[in-house]
Motif scaffolding. Structure first.
Motif, PDB file in Angstrom:
ATOM      1  N   MET A  78       0.650  -1.075   0.051  1.00 14.27           N
ATOM      2  CA  MET A  78       0.302   0.091   0.045  1.00 14.27           C
ATOM      3  C   MET A  78       0.889   1.403  -0.380  1.00 14.27           C
ATOM      4  N   ASP A  79       0.831   2.865  -0.882  1.00 11.68           N
ATOM      5  CA  ASP A  79       1.280   3.374  -0.932  1.00 11.68           C
ATOM      6  C   ASP A  79       0.568   4.531  -1.936  1.00 11.68           C
ATOM      7  N   ILE A  80       0.739   5.703  -1.091  1.00 17.94           N
ATOM      8  CA  ILE A  80      -0.327   7.143  -1.707  1.00 17.94           C
ATOM      9  C   ILE A  80       0.521   6.902  -3.345  1.00 17.94           C
ATOM     10  N   ALA A  81       1.636   6.225  -3.321  1.00 18.04           N
ATOM     11  CA  ALA A  81       2.438   6.739  -4.736  1.00 18.04           C
ATOM     12  C   ALA A  81       1.777   6.307  -6.045  1.00 18.04           C
ATOM     13  N   ARG A 128      -1.809  -1.474  -3.758  1.00 25.28           N
ATOM     14  CA  ARG A 128      -2.981  -0.855  -3.428  1.00 25.28           C
ATOM     15  C   ARG A 128      -2.442   0.218  -4.027  1.00 25.28           C
ATOM     16  N   LEU A 129      -2.296   1.215  -4.752  1.00 29.41           N
ATOM     17  CA  LEU A 129      -1.604   2.074  -4.739  1.00 29.41           C
ATOM     18  C   LEU A 129      -2.499   3.108  -5.070  1.00 29.41           C
ATOM     19  N   GLY A 130      -1.382   4.200  -4.728  1.00 30.17           N
ATOM     20  CA  GLY A 130      -2.334   5.914  -4.396  1.00 30.17           C
ATOM     21  C   GLY A 130      -3.630   6.236  -3.593  1.00 30.17           C
ATOM     22  N   SER A 131      -3.471   5.362  -2.465  1.00 28.47           N
ATOM     23  CA  SER A 131      -4.479   5.559  -1.508  1.00 28.47           C
ATOM     24  C   SER A 131      -3.572   5.006   0.050  1.00 28.47           C
ATOM     25  N   GLY A 132      -3.756   5.879   0.257  1.00 30.69           N
ATOM     26  CA  GLY A 132      -2.302   5.910   1.936  1.00 30.69           C
ATOM     27  C   GLY A 132      -3.822   4.720   3.239  1.00 30.69           C
ATOM     28  N   GLY A 140      -8.517   2.459   4.106  1.00 34.58           N
ATOM     29  CA  GLY A 140      -8.041   3.102   3.412  1.00 34.58           C
ATOM     30  C   GLY A 140      -8.059   4.257   2.916  1.00 34.58           C
ATOM     31  N   ALA A 141      -7.570   5.291   2.218  1.00 34.18           N
ATOM     32  CA  ALA A 141      -8.141   6.976   2.811  1.00 34.18           C
ATOM     33  C   ALA A 141      -9.078   7.059   1.217  1.00 34.18           C
ATOM     34  N   ALA A 142      -9.195   6.039   0.515  1.00 26.75           N
ATOM     35  CA  ALA A 142      -9.972   5.732  -0.946  1.00 26.75           C
ATOM     36  C   ALA A 142     -11.066   5.101  -0.215  1.00 26.75           C
TER      37      ALA A 142
END
Length: 387
Positions: free
Chosen positions: A177-180, A208-212, A227-229
């Motif tokens: 998982m990463d926000i990048a 699981r990218l694009g979400s922290g 997750g933030a999404a």
């Protein structure tokens, strides 16, 4: 330690690879001057990079340390103060205050390393997260894996990708998982990052990218990650690998300068001529290089200068080999702040990116797959990184 009639010792704070490398190099040049290593841990010698491939290689955690503190004391012909916290420096009086008492030094070497960046989560969520930044925390992580099936890695950087490969090959279901939007986004051009993502997908890594992450809760025998999404998923164990921060708090009340890390010149001296720094805590001429390759040359320079020399560190281009054998990747980042752009050639079996300055000269590269064999030749063509 009371000040006696003998000369005050060289004191090294930190028993990681950097601290012990300086101790060894110093002893090669000086067999008799007193030497003390102060460490908050148990003083065992081990390879920190080996932690992210130990599961895949089947290395028992009991075998990760090659020498205990007693063996290291014999090797460096000095004292090791284990389980001793460095608390404060009085640079003017040349005293290191520790949890075991005040220690006068003739010169001080800071090999403090870096600490994991902590996510801004509530205390309950943080209590469910493991790290693997040293042998003790790695052993706790290994113990938590016993009998479990799924692991979520927070962070798709260098360490996160290496652990993802290691865990997947050891038979675990792995989420990263990463926000990048792509793995290794701070080091790799997009095409190289996409190739790495696909390479680890082939061994079962889920991205699981694009979400922290915003919360982690206990759910039966496992954990629920939110997750933030708005996505929620189940996992058994959570490992944080979101990044590292140089340890500089020891210098908070001193005049020794810090920026991102402890600022040193090409002699690896701070603005206090009797205090040196190297490794993950140091910022050398404005560059922070939290990799293994710079440690050897730095240790030799400091050892020489502790013995009255005036050596200057010289860093050639130093490629970083990412330990993701299921998608071989080598990175040689360009110098920070250099104006230029990545030029990429992609194929089914590999990706090559060269960083060219405005005049077209190559100052860095990123290679995946069957292109990694070009790394030695490309490295030889690059200018010095420092020196």
């Amino acid at each position: 330690m009371a000040r006696g009639v003998e000369m005050d010792p060289i004191v090294i704070v930190g028993s990681g690879l950097a601290g012990y490398a300086v101790a060894r190099e110093f002893r090669k040049k000086n067999p008799s001057d007193p030497l003390i290593v102060v460490t908050a841990d148990d003083g065992q010698f081990y390879s920190k990079p080996a932690l992210s491939e130990a599961l895949r290689l089947g290395t028992p955690d009991a075998e990760l340390a090659s020498r205990n503190a007693q063996a290291m004391q014999l090797q460096i012909k000095g004292e090791i103060w284990c389980a001793t916290r460095a608390e404060r420096i009085d640079a003017e009086a040349k005293i290191l205050f520790t949890s075991a008492g005040a220690l006068h030094y003739s010169r001080l070497v800071l090999a403090l390393g870096a600490e994991p960046v902590q996510l801004p989560l509530d205390p309950i969520s943080l209590g469910h997260i493991h790290s693997a930044n040293d042998l003790a925390s790695y052993r706790r992580f290994r113990a938590a894996l016993h009998g479990k099936r799924s692991v979520t890695v927070l962070g798709a950087g260098l360490v996160g990708c290496e652990f993802a490969n290691d865990l997947a090959r050891a038979g675990y279901q792995v989420n990263v998982m990463d926000i990048a939007p792509l793995p290794l986004s701070r080091l790799l051009p997009p095409e190289n990052g996409a190739f790495l993502r696909q390479g680890l997908e082939r061994i079962g890594v889920e991205w699981r990218l694009g979400s922290g992450v915003i919360a982690i809760e206990r759910e039966g025998p496992g954990l629920s990650v939110q997750g933030a999404a708005g996505d929620v998923f189940h996992t058994d164990v959570v490992l944080s690998a979101i990044g590292l921060r140089p340890r500089t708090s020891l210098l908070r009340d001193t005049a020794i300068r810090t920026g991102h890390g402890i600022q040193v010149d090409m002699h690896l001296r701070t603005n206090d001529c009797d205090v040196f720094a190297l490794g993950d805590c140091a910022e050398v001429e404005g560059m922070w290089l939290p990799y293994i390759a710079p440690i050897g040359p730095a240790a030799k320079v400091i050892a020489s200068n502790l013995n009255g020399g005036s050596a200057r560190v010289r860093y050639p281009a130093m490629p970083v080999v990412v330990k993701t054998p299921d998608c071989p990747t080598v990175i040689c980042p360009p110098p920070p702040g250099l104006e230029g752009q990545w030029c990429t050639e992609s194929g089914d079996l590999g990706v090559q990116s060269l960083y060219r300055d405005v005049g077209g000269a190559v100052h860095g590269f990123a290679l995946n797959g069957n292109c990694v064999g070009r790394a030695p030749e490309l490295r030889e063509s690059l200018p010095m990184l420092l020196g």
